[in-house]
Design a protein around this motif. Sequence first.
Motif, short mmCIF file in Angstrom:
data_model
loop_
_atom_site.label_atom_id
_atom_site.label_comp_id
_atom_site.label_asym_id
_atom_site.label_seq_id
_atom_site.Cartn_x
_atom_site.Cartn_y
_atom_site.Cartn_z
N LEU A 85 0.82 -1.21 0.00
CA LEU A 85 0.00 0.00 0.00
C LEU A 85 0.86 1.26 0.00
CD1 LEU A 85 -2.85 -1.00 2.49
CD2 LEU A 85 -2.96 -0.89 -0.01
N GLY A 86 2.00 1.21 0.70
CA GLY A 86 2.91 2.34 0.68
C GLY A 86 3.48 2.59 -0.70
N MET A 87 3.82 1.52 -1.42
CA MET A 87 4.33 1.65 -2.78
C MET A 87 3.29 2.32 -3.68
SD MET A 87 5.54 -1.44 -5.36
CE MET A 87 3.88 -2.15 -5.50
N VAL A 88 2.04 1.88 -3.56
CA VAL A 88 0.97 2.47 -4.38
C VAL A 88 0.71 3.91 -3.96
CG1 VAL A 88 -1.46 2.29 -4.99
CG2 VAL A 88 -0.09 0.21 -4.81
N ARG A 89 0.75 4.19 -2.66
CA ARG A 89 0.42 5.53 -2.15
C ARG A 89 1.36 6.59 -2.70
NH1 ARG A 89 1.27 4.56 2.85
NH2 ARG A 89 -0.77 3.59 3.13
N ARG A 90 2.62 6.23 -2.91
CA ARG A 90 3.58 7.22 -3.41
C ARG A 90 3.22 7.70 -4.81
NH1 ARG A 90 7.33 3.66 -0.76
NH2 ARG A 90 7.96 2.68 -2.72
N LEU A 91 2.44 6.91 -5.53
CA LEU A 91 2.11 7.24 -6.91
C LEU A 91 0.65 7.58 -7.13
CD1 LEU A 91 4.23 4.39 -8.52
CD2 LEU A 91 4.81 6.81 -8.45
N ASP A 92 -0.23 7.04 -6.30
CA ASP A 92 -1.67 7.27 -6.47
C ASP A 92 -2.32 7.08 -5.11
OD1 ASP A 92 -4.40 7.22 -7.01
OD2 ASP A 92 -4.17 6.18 -8.92
N GLY A 121 -5.16 8.04 -4.01
CA GLY A 121 -6.56 7.64 -4.08
C GLY A 121 -6.72 6.14 -4.27
N LEU A 122 -5.86 5.56 -5.10
CA LEU A 122 -5.89 4.12 -5.31
C LEU A 122 -5.50 3.38 -4.03
CD1 LEU A 122 -6.10 1.55 -6.96
CD2 LEU A 122 -3.79 1.99 -7.84
N SER A 123 -4.51 3.89 -3.34
CA SER A 123 -4.11 3.28 -2.07
C SER A 123 -5.27 3.27 -1.08
CB SER A 123 -2.91 4.03 -1.48
OG SER A 123 -2.55 3.50 -0.22
N GLU A 124 -6.02 4.37 -1.04
CA GLU A 124 -7.16 4.44 -0.13
C GLU A 124 -8.25 3.46 -0.54
OE1 GLU A 124 -9.62 5.31 2.92
OE2 GLU A 124 -7.50 5.85 2.68
N LEU A 125 -8.50 3.32 -1.84
CA LEU A 125 -9.49 2.34 -2.32
C LEU A 125 -9.06 0.93 -1.95
CD1 LEU A 125 -11.89 1.33 -3.99
CD2 LEU A 125 -10.48 1.62 -6.06
N LEU A 126 -7.80 0.61 -2.13
CA LEU A 126 -7.31 -0.72 -1.78
C LEU A 126 -7.40 -0.95 -0.27
CD1 LEU A 126 -4.17 -0.84 -4.10
CD2 LEU A 126 -6.22 -2.24 -4.35
N HIS A 127 -7.09 0.07 0.49
CA HIS A 127 -7.10 -0.05 1.95
C HIS A 127 -8.52 -0.19 2.49
CE1 HIS A 127 -6.00 0.57 6.14
NE2 HIS A 127 -6.91 1.53 6.21
N SER A 128 -9.44 0.61 1.98
CA SER A 128 -10.80 0.66 2.55
C SER A 128 -11.75 -0.33 1.91
CB SER A 128 -11.36 2.09 2.40
OG SER A 128 -10.54 3.02 3.07
N GLY A 129 -11.46 -0.75 0.67
CA GLY A 129 -12.37 -1.63 -0.02
C GLY A 129 -13.54 -0.87 -0.61
N ARG A 130 -14.55 -1.60 -1.02
CA ARG A 130 -15.72 -1.00 -1.64
C ARG A 130 -16.97 -1.68 -1.07
NH1 ARG A 130 -15.95 1.92 -6.29
NH2 ARG A 130 -13.99 1.15 -7.14
N ILE A 179 -0.30 2.78 -13.37
CA ILE A 179 0.89 3.31 -12.71
C ILE A 179 2.08 2.36 -12.88
CG2 ILE A 179 -0.44 4.65 -11.05
CD1 ILE A 179 0.19 2.57 -8.92
N LEU A 180 1.81 1.08 -13.01
CA LEU A 180 2.91 0.14 -13.25
C LEU A 180 3.55 0.38 -14.61
CD1 LEU A 180 1.35 -3.15 -11.83
CD2 LEU A 180 3.26 -1.87 -10.85
N ALA A 181 2.73 0.81 -15.57
CA ALA A 181 3.23 1.01 -16.93
C ALA A 181 4.02 2.31 -17.07
CB ALA A 181 2.06 1.02 -17.91
N THR A 182 3.85 3.25 -16.13
CA THR A 182 4.44 4.58 -16.33
C THR A 182 5.43 5.00 -15.26
OG1 THR A 182 2.57 5.60 -15.17
CG2 THR A 182 2.38 5.36 -17.56
N SER A 183 5.50 4.27 -14.14
CA SER A 183 6.30 4.77 -13.02
C SER A 183 7.19 3.68 -12.45
CB SER A 183 5.38 5.30 -11.91
OG SER A 183 4.49 6.26 -12.39
N PRO A 184 8.41 4.05 -12.04
CA PRO A 184 9.27 3.08 -11.36
C PRO A 184 8.71 2.78 -9.97
CG PRO A 184 10.26 5.25 -11.29
CD PRO A 184 9.03 5.37 -12.15
N LEU A 185 8.71 1.52 -9.59
CA LEU A 185 8.14 1.11 -8.31
C LEU A 185 9.17 0.38 -7.47
CD1 LEU A 185 4.62 -0.23 -9.34
CD2 LEU A 185 5.17 1.95 -8.30
N GLY A 186 8.96 0.43 -6.18
CA GLY A 186 9.79 -0.33 -5.25
C GLY A 186 9.10 -0.38 -3.91
#
Length: 286
Positions: free
Chosen positions: A32-39, A41-50, A105-112
Amino acid sequence: MVSIVYFVFEFSAGGGGSLPVFAGAESRGAFLGMVRRLDSGLSELLHSGRGGRSVFSLKPLRFLSGYSVVESGSSFGGVVFERGARCSLEVAVFDEEASRRLVSILATSPLGLEVNGVEFGLVGLSIRIIDPSSVISGEDAPESLDVRFLTPTYFNPLRGDQSYKVLYPDPEHLFASLVAVAHDLTGQGFPKPSELAEKVYISGLEIRTPRMEASKPAPNGFTGWVRLRFKKDASTSAKKLIAGLLRLGEITNVGGNRTAGYGVINVSSLAGDKGRVKESRENVSR
């Protein structure tokens, strides 16, 4: 119907360090931290669910090279890894918007990942799109199924006090978890968990509840193995359905806290006296 988008990340450690063997909470936090650095809002969706439902599950960091396991009595112990150690992280996403944004975000940004202060660089990635209906409607109609619970697993009670967890592989609770996930993904109706549980009996069992080593209190869970054998009156369609639901569980995990790597299972089919027919996932324990 919701397709499952399945991500397999491979990372290389930028330094040495250590982790619990079962690093479920650490893996979720790092992902979630990796996603949060780039998006964020997506991190919050993954964290909270739907709608009160999780939109992903994961299989915790699994080291592939450059590591050693330190045993620790009745607990899981730890993993000591060196600089350059390779590890994998598997994430199943079952929400169209979350999948689309993560692929973008995987297609456009370096991740770690950053895990316990150590940076892990991304060195490999594979993505699969899985049709859950096809998984459930597989052709297997085995006589019995071996289910291995590779990471701690627990089920929320179907009745009574919800503060207590079910710490053994009760078939009705197992099938309730599988049916709930299958219905959410496919929109299809399924038999009641109690009806499915009537089709099997437990013919072998070996489980334990290892002591959890975590920086924060974590739910306990059981690991081990159970053999579910079909009763003589179980129909071919019931056998196929139960086998298919368990195959889906290999992808999504089972039980509670699946976003933190709980409930990772491996399923093997057996047919009569012929022994093992198919083992569809490698053991992810270390």
